[in-house]
Design a protein around this motif. Structure first.
Motif, PDB file in Angstrom:
ATOM      1  N   GLN A 357       0.828  -1.201   0.000  1.00 36.00           N
ATOM      2  CA  GLN A 357       0.000   0.000   0.000  1.00 36.00           C
ATOM      3  C   GLN A 357       0.864   1.253   0.000  1.00 36.00           C
ATOM      4  OE1 GLN A 357      -3.249   0.084   2.796  1.00 36.00           O
ATOM      5  NE2 GLN A 357      -3.341   2.306   2.795  1.00 36.00           N
ATOM      6  N   SER A 360       2.282   1.730  -3.368  1.00 31.78           N
ATOM      7  CA  SER A 360       1.196   2.176  -4.247  1.00 31.78           C
ATOM      8  C   SER A 360       0.900   3.652  -4.021  1.00 31.78           C
ATOM      9  CB  SER A 360      -0.056   1.337  -3.999  1.00 31.78           C
ATOM     10  OG  SER A 360      -1.147   1.818  -4.754  1.00 31.78           O
ATOM     11  N   SER A 363       3.580   5.676  -5.730  1.00 33.93           N
ATOM     12  CA  SER A 363       3.420   5.786  -7.184  1.00 33.93           C
ATOM     13  C   SER A 363       2.273   6.718  -7.541  1.00 33.93           C
ATOM     14  CB  SER A 363       3.217   4.401  -7.808  1.00 33.93           C
ATOM     15  OG  SER A 363       2.023   3.804  -7.355  1.00 33.93           O
ATOM     16  N   GLU A 364       1.210   6.730  -6.710  1.00 35.19           N
ATOM     17  CA  GLU A 364       0.100   7.647  -6.972  1.00 35.19           C
ATOM     18  C   GLU A 364       0.534   9.098  -6.807  1.00 35.19           C
ATOM     19  OE1 GLU A 364      -3.512   6.813  -4.951  1.00 35.19           O
ATOM     20  OE2 GLU A 364      -3.669   4.762  -5.702  1.00 35.19           O
ATOM     21  N   THR A 385      -0.248  -0.980 -12.747  1.00 29.46           N
ATOM     22  CA  THR A 385       0.917  -1.765 -12.350  1.00 29.46           C
ATOM     23  C   THR A 385       0.862  -3.132 -13.010  1.00 29.46           C
ATOM     24  OG1 THR A 385       1.072  -0.620 -10.223  1.00 29.46           O
ATOM     25  CG2 THR A 385       2.174  -2.760 -10.404  1.00 29.46           C
ATOM     26  N   THR A 388       5.505  -6.068  -9.711  1.00 26.11           N
ATOM     27  CA  THR A 388       6.267  -5.487  -8.600  1.00 26.11           C
ATOM     28  C   THR A 388       7.150  -6.554  -7.979  1.00 26.11           C
ATOM     29  OG1 THR A 388       4.532  -5.967  -6.978  1.00 26.11           O
ATOM     30  CG2 THR A 388       4.493  -3.777  -7.977  1.00 26.11           C
ATOM     31  N   GLN A 436       8.938  -1.461  -9.384  1.00 24.48           N
ATOM     32  CA  GLN A 436       7.561  -1.440  -9.887  1.00 24.48           C
ATOM     33  C   GLN A 436       7.555  -1.098 -11.381  1.00 24.48           C
ATOM     34  OE1 GLN A 436       5.115   1.600  -8.106  1.00 24.48           O
ATOM     35  NE2 GLN A 436       3.190   0.612  -8.693  1.00 24.48           N
TER      36      GLN A 436
END
Length: 471
Positions: A357, A360, A363-364, A385, A388, A436
């Motif tokens: 998380q 993630s 990356s957001e 994605t 990973t 990723q």
């Protein structure tokens, strides 16, 4: 410019105010004649500093300083907000308010934590009555957002509006109580419940623990996210509140409760309740109980935040105001946050799913940075994605400050590869890494496609800058 708050009275409530202000970036000056005040507030601050950041994904503001001073005048000089939290005696409050107004700026908010007195009572004999209002909090002030903000007919409208803005900036919810009334709104409700609970114990119907169980395992969970009237509206089913009122209204005439009677506070009643309370909770010290309470509140509030409901919606919106631009650093710092209690597993460390998380989230943040934000997604474009690889290098525990840095290793056409490192902020120890790989897709066709030109350009620019730095 850092704003400053003066806390007059550093007990449980005053200490909670000091912690909330300081953790939200305000400098705080405290006056309390108690020689133990600094120790007590330091312990409250330690609790607050552990848990309040757990509610947020965004980094907290730079913590303000808490300074202890020897006089009221020193505390309030130049203060933007003054919070009076002295004992609930009107003569004491009048004396303290006079001292405050003799030394404070005329434009400062002067608020009282009183749970019972009306603002017009506090304003009696004051030099500037319009400056004074009630800002009644709930314990712990550093976690619970509700503030009952109560003006009188002579309270200054500009000061009241400023008080609302300041409280919202602290992540709190100012409930404007539009009419003066003893004990405001919430405490009148709580007093009625408390009075009935005393009768249930006195009459031998229930123990303190049984009453607490009735609340925490039942309607307390509903109240935490829906309140009273919305809960009863749902209870009315498809027909709604009107049906509920018609069905259950008549029972208000039945002799179910003793809400208009008060049990005599005899020594026997006090001993009975105190003894049951000791049996219920006496194995834990006050700091242990506070820690348990705070952990539970964080978990409940974060659950509500995930749903964007009730107090969680408030935190979600405040969280967004704490976020700033990523800047141009290499690597980019994409996450700064504290690990919350609900991210740990039976081993006491962060669950491996939460690492995913975090990466993630990182990356957001990068997506937003390059222009692939919510509007971009709403227009039918995004990155998905594809693969990973996470390496777990060291344990991570609740309450730890962590950062995630991100580098763009590849940014060509529809391909994007990111390298994330999660570090402990205290010593820069690398706790985990993530390689990723993402593909740009059309949300209409659900197939890969080149990004729009402005996003492609931003990604390529980052990839070029990041490739110039040694890994």
């Amino acid at each position: 410019m850092t704003q400053s708050a003066a806390i007059i009275g550093g007990g449980v409530i005053g200490g909670g105010w000091a912690a909330r202000f300081a953790l939200m970036g305000w400098d705080v000056r405290v006056f309390d004649p108690d020689p133990e005040a600094e120790r007590k507030i330091a312990e409250v601050m330690a609790n607050a500093a552990r848990v309040l950041p757990m509610l947020y994904e965004a980094p907290m503001p730079v913590r303000g300083a808490i300074t202890y001073v020897g006089t009221v005048a020193e505390a309030v000089a130049g203060a933007d907000w003054i919070q009076e939290s002295v004992p609930e005696r009107l003569d004491i409050k009048h004396k303290v308010i006079a001292e405050i107004q003799a030394a404070c700026p005329e434009g400062a908010v002067l608020a009282s934590s009183t749970s019972g007195f009306k603002p017009s009572e506090l304003q009696q004999g004051a030099a500037r009555p319009g400056q004074i209002m009630v800002a009644h909090p709930f314990n712990p002030v550093y976690l619970l957002p509700l503030i009952e903000l109560v003006p009188s007919a002579v309270s200054d409208a500009t000061t009241l509006a400023r008080a609302k803005d300041i409280l919202i900036g602290l992540g709190m919810f100012p409930l404007h109580v539009r009419a003066e009334i003893d004990a405001h709104i919430a405490d009148r409700f709580l007093e009625a419940v408390w009075r009935e609970a005393l009768w249930l114990v006195k009459d031998g119907i229930a123990t303190t623990e049984e009453i607490d169980n009735a609340i925490r395992y039942g309607f307390g969970l509903r109240w935490a996210q829906m309140g009273l009237f919305e809960t009863y509206r749902v209870a009315g089913g498809e027909a709604g509140m009107r049906h509920f009122m018609a069905q259950f209204g008549p029972c208000l005439q039945w002799p179910w409760t003793k809400l208009t009677d008060v049990p005599e506070f005899t020594d026997d009643l006090v001993d009975l309740i105190a003894g049951q309370s000791d049996a219920q909770s006496g194995a834990l010290g006050i700091r242990d109980l506070e820690r348990l309470r705070d952990n539970n509140l964080v978990a409940i509030l974060r659950a509500l935040k995930q749903q964007g409901a009730a107090a969680g919606k408030l935190i979600l919106e405040h969280d967004a105001t704490l976020r700033g631009p990523l800047g141009d650093g290499v690597p980019l710092v994409t996450v700064r946050r504290v690990v919350p209690v609900d991210w740990t597993d039976v081993n006491g460390h962060m669950n491996e799913g939460r690492y995913g998380q975090l990466f993630s989230d990182a990356s957001e943040e990068l997506m937003t940075h390059v222009g692939a934000d919510r509007d971009y997604i709403a227009a039918g474009n995004s990155y998905f994605t594809a693969e990973t690889s996470v390496k777990y290098l060291s344990e991570t525990h609740a309450g730890e400050d962590i950062t995630v840095t991100t580098r763009v290793m590849l940014g060509e056409g529809k391909k994007l590869r990111l390298w994330h490192e999660m570090c402990r902020a205290a010593d820069d120890t690398v706790l985990a890494t993530c390689d990723q790989f993402l593909l740009h897709v059309s949300l209409d066709t659900r197939r890969s496609c080149p990004p729009l030109p402005h996003v492609a350009e931003a990604v390529e620019r980052l990839a070029a800058a990041h490739s110039e730095v040694d890994t």
